[in-house]
Each structure stands twice: as C-alpha cells, then as structure tokens.
Scaffold this active site. Structure first.
Site, PDB file in Angstrom:
ATOM      1  N   HIS A 155       0.856  -1.310  -0.127  1.00 10.56           N
ATOM      2  CA  HIS A 155      -0.030   0.034   0.074  1.00 10.56           C
ATOM      3  C   HIS A 155       0.607   1.367  -0.028  1.00 10.56           C
ATOM      4  O   HIS A 155       0.306   2.363   0.143  1.00 10.56           O
ATOM      5  CB  HIS A 155      -0.938  -0.033   1.295  1.00 10.56           C
ATOM      6  CG  HIS A 155      -1.841  -1.173   1.138  1.00 10.56           C
ATOM      7  ND1 HIS A 155      -3.286  -0.556   0.582  1.00 10.56           N
ATOM      8  CD2 HIS A 155      -2.053  -2.434   1.554  1.00 10.56           C
ATOM      9  CE1 HIS A 155      -4.016  -1.947   0.535  1.00 10.56           C
ATOM     10  NE2 HIS A 155      -3.266  -2.693   1.156  1.00 10.56           N
ATOM     11  N   ASP A 362       3.531   9.341  -1.761  1.00 11.53           N
ATOM     12  CA  ASP A 362       2.552   8.709  -1.403  1.00 11.53           C
ATOM     13  C   ASP A 362       2.169   7.449  -2.191  1.00 11.53           C
ATOM     14  O   ASP A 362       2.041   7.393  -3.358  1.00 11.53           O
ATOM     15  CB  ASP A 362       1.185   9.523  -1.154  1.00 11.53           C
ATOM     16  CG  ASP A 362       0.531   9.136   0.033  1.00 11.53           C
ATOM     17  OD1 ASP A 362       0.639   8.133   0.493  1.00 11.53           O
ATOM     18  OD2 ASP A 362      -0.181  10.297   0.716  1.00 11.53           O
TER      19      ASP A 362
END
Length: 469
Positions: A155, A362
C-alpha cells in the site's frame, strides 16, 4: 467458493457508525462473501506471547487476533516497520534507521503470525497479505507446507533500486516476495521500480506481468486502490455532514476555505504545504482576510522520534504564519490535531473551495479521492494534488504541482480561487468518473480475480517460457 484469509498488521471490525476506512469496507465485503477470516494484531500488549488467538465475529466478518509482547511492538512495529521500511520506501533514506534488533523483531513477529495462522488455513483457502509489515509472511507459510494461492499487496511506494540497496539484507527480503503468486502495487511507477530491482540486483527476468527468479514465476501488477465513491458521496449529504458543512461555513464568514487532511507524517509534505501557503499570503495581499487554510492532522506513531519532531516543527511554522499575517478577526491557518468521523469529514470537504493534497511521496492518497467524491456537482471545489502521489496518475484533471516548490503551490492556489464554474465542473466530472469507475470494489476484484486465476496463468506462462528456450 474458496475462503479468503486476509492477514494484516491490524484488523478493522465492522461497526454501525459507518466510519470505517474504504479498505476495511472492501475487505469486509469480500470476507462476508467467502466466509473468510481477517487475521491481525489486536493492538494489545501481553507480558509473554502465548500464541492465543482471540476470535470474534461482527456483522458477518470473522476476525482472529493475537497479542504481542512489548519488545515485539518496539522492534517490529515502531522499529523495522516504521523506522526502517516506512522512511526508506517513502524515499527518506536520511530518516531510516537500521538495527539488527529491528530486523530480528520483524522476522520474529512475522513467524508468530505464520505459526498462529497456519492451523486456520484450509487447502482451498486464498490468502491475501496486506502491506509492508508482512513482507516475509508468505515465505514462512510456504515453509510450513502451505500450497495455497497467496497474494501480497503493497500500500506504500516501492523505492528505486539505488535506495533499496541501502537496506541491509535487501535481497533476502525481496526474495521472500517470490513465495506469493501475485503481488500488487498502486502504480506503474512502483511496479517498474520492483521489476528494475529484480532484473538488476537478482538477475531475474520480466515478461509482461510475469516475473521469474530461478524456478519461481510470479505475477506483479499495478492495481490502484479506490474508495467507496457512492458511500462517500452519500455521506456528504447526510445530516451529520450537513450540520458540519453549515458549522464550517458560518465560521468562515464568506471566506474561501482550503482544506488539508493528513496523518501527522513527514511523507505528507505538511511543512512544505505551510511554506507554499505562506508564499501565497506574501505574494497576494489582496487575498488576505478572504481565505483560510484548515489543516486537520491527527497525531500518529507518537513513540517515533521523527514524528515528535514534525509535530513541534509544524506547531512553530503555523504559529509564525499566524503571528505574521493574522488580524483580530482573521487567522490564516486553522491547525487542528484531531480526527473526525467520515461523515463529518465529508461535510468539511464539501465546504472547502480547495482541497490541498501535497504529499512528498504517497502510495496512493485516498484523501484526494474523498475530496472529489464529497463535492457538490453544481458547485465543486478544486483539487490541488502533488504529482508525487499515486492518485496523480488517475486524477489528471487536478491542478498537479511539485510540492517542493512554494511558488508552484502559491500559483495553483491563486488559479484555483479564480477558476470559473464551468472549468471547475468539467475537471470535477472527469475526476469523479475515475473515482466511481475504479472504486474500492473494482480494486478488490482486480486483485482477487487475478489471484484466483494465478496458478493456471502461471503454469501456462512457464510452459511458454520453457518452449521459447
């Protein structure tokens, strides 16, 4: 139908408040459909690890949790996961700490998960391991003889090879990923970085989605996570959201609000965001008293020194900016160190003229997608998004910026405030189409369907490679 067993650092039990994150909602739905089990750490600390499993069932979702020792938490979670892997995978090699105790604790806890999960696994179960906390778990389960289909999803970003090689025993860690049948990343960039490492550092080969190391061929895919778009859009017009919307609008007194919502984390670019906003105030005195930046930043990982540092730094920067520009009836930054339930957060997003999402790096950043989903289609706000967020590859109609440049951020804020309604609607519609089409259920299906078919595709690909040679 095969059962799905999800293994992650923490579990999220369903609750009636509806304030679960999108990942938890998607996994819960899949677990209900398959009669599956979600395995993870309970969040509790025990004096001596016993291997005891705490079983629970909430709204049709079964969970199995274990307690860890304090040393486990220090070395595995606060140590290797959050002081070593997290900064390194977010390109902050300067903050990464390498210690044998951290690595030892990480492997010890992964083995404890393997030992406790192993008796729960049936031959036809599908196992889906989540995130950087559990990279070697698949190999440990293979060592116990499990031949199940196993997938792993990362993730967070996968770092470039030149950074990853700074990790002691990096090859050993990456090699454990070849125990899985399918591994997933949010973007093609992270996927390409993984392929590059395997080819350059391990002499592996890449053929489309198939990556081969020795006699083991796995599939590596890009599969961007989404949100429950419909649920979040509905939340934005719920009674709690409307109440929060009105509360915020009254407090603004006709000023335009810029909103940022982030965990208190150095990867989110909060210092750079405050600097860009300060540059905007300096360059555009005509906007003084007409705009407010509301930064919501709940604290996280308070035991880690770098997180303590960022909190004190942001406190100082916000205080300096407010001290320099405030008036008796206007404060340019509202800096809030607490979180809000998802329905109230949706109301805050809807009240904001600009969503400012500017991470330095991110894996995805679901706040960007939540901001889009919460907007009023007739009068949507403008999303300003870092080009270094995974979401930037999908939300191309945001105003994409380099978060390291205060000038770019200042210019984007100015442009967003002046953007005409028809352009705001056009940009929003394009982004909302993507958010709706590639939502959280699409992500879950994208990965699990590939995993279900993995063994057959793997066998076919291997036969083709052998024939070609």
């Amino acid at each position: 139908m095969s059962r799905l067993i999800v293994i992650s650092n923490r579990v999220s039990r369903p609750n009636k408040s509806g304030n679960q994150g999108g990942l938890a909602v998607a996994l819960a739905q899949a677990l209900r459909e398959s009669r599956g089990i979600w395995v993870g750490w309970s969040g509790e600390v025990t004096e001596n690890f016993t291997g005891h499993i705490g079983f629970s069932e909430d709204e049709g979702v079964k969970t199995a949790t274990i307690d860890l020792e304090e040393q486990d938490v220090d070395e595995y979670y606060n140590g290797y996961a959050n002081k070593t892997l997290w900064p390194l995978f977010h390109f902050r090699i300067d903050l990464a700490e390498y210690a044998r105790d951290f690595e030892g604790g990480y492997n010890r806890v992964n083995k404890r998960f393997a030992d406790t999960t192993s008796p729960l696994i049936e031959p036809e179960d599908i196992i889906w391991v989540q995130d950087y906390h559990m990279i070697p778990l698949g190999q440990m389960l293979r060592d116990k003889g499990h031949q199940n289909r196993m997938g792993f999803f990362l993730h967070i970003p996968w770092p470039p090879t030149r950074l990853l090689v700074s990790l002691p025993h990096h090859t050993k860690l990456v090699q454990t990923l070849f125990a899985y049948d399918v591994i997933g990343f949010h973007t093609e960039e992270w996927l390409e970085s993984f392929r590059h490492y395997v080819e350059r550092e391990m002499n592996g080969t890449v053929d489309g989605d198939f990556v081969t190391l020795g006699d083991r061929t796995i599939q590596a895919i890009a599969c961007p996570i989404g949100i429950n778009a419909q649920e979040f859009s509905n939340a934005a017009v719920s009674d709690p959201a409307k109440e929060m919307f009105e509360k915020v609008r009254r407090s603004l007194q006709d000023r335009s609000m810029i909103v940022g919502v982030d965990r208190l984390d150095y990867s989110k670019g909060l210092e750079e965001r405050f600097s860009g906003y300060s540059r905007f105030l300096k360059d555009h005195p005509e906007h003084h008293r007409k705009v407010v930046l509301t930064q919501i930043a709940p604290p996280s990982r308070g035991e880690v020194e770098s997180y303590q540092h960022i909190r004190s730094t942001l406190d100082a920067i916000a205080g300096r900016i407010n001290g320099e520009y405030s008036d008796v009836d206007w404060t340019p930054i509202r800096y809030v160190n607490q979180g809000y339930p998802r329905d109230k957060l949706a109301g805050i997003y809807r009240a904001a003229r600009i969503g400012l999402v500017t991470p330095l790096r991110d894996g995805m950043n679901l706040v960007a997608k939540e901001y889009v989903a919460a907007q009023d289609p007739n009068d949507p706000g403008v999303l300003i998004l870092s080009r270094f967020a995974g979401a930037a590859t999908q939300l191309k109609d945001a105003l994409l910026i380099n978060p390291y440049s205060p000038e770019e951020m200042s210019d984007a804020i100015t442009r967003a405030l002046a953007m005409p309604l028809d352009e705001r609607q056009r940009r929003w519609r394009s982004m909302m189409d993507c958010v709706e089409e590639q939502d959280i259920s699409w992500w879950r299906r994208c990965f699990t369907e590939r995993l279900i078919a993995a063994r057959q595709e793997d066998s076919t690909a291997r036969e083709q490679i052998e024939t070609a040679h």
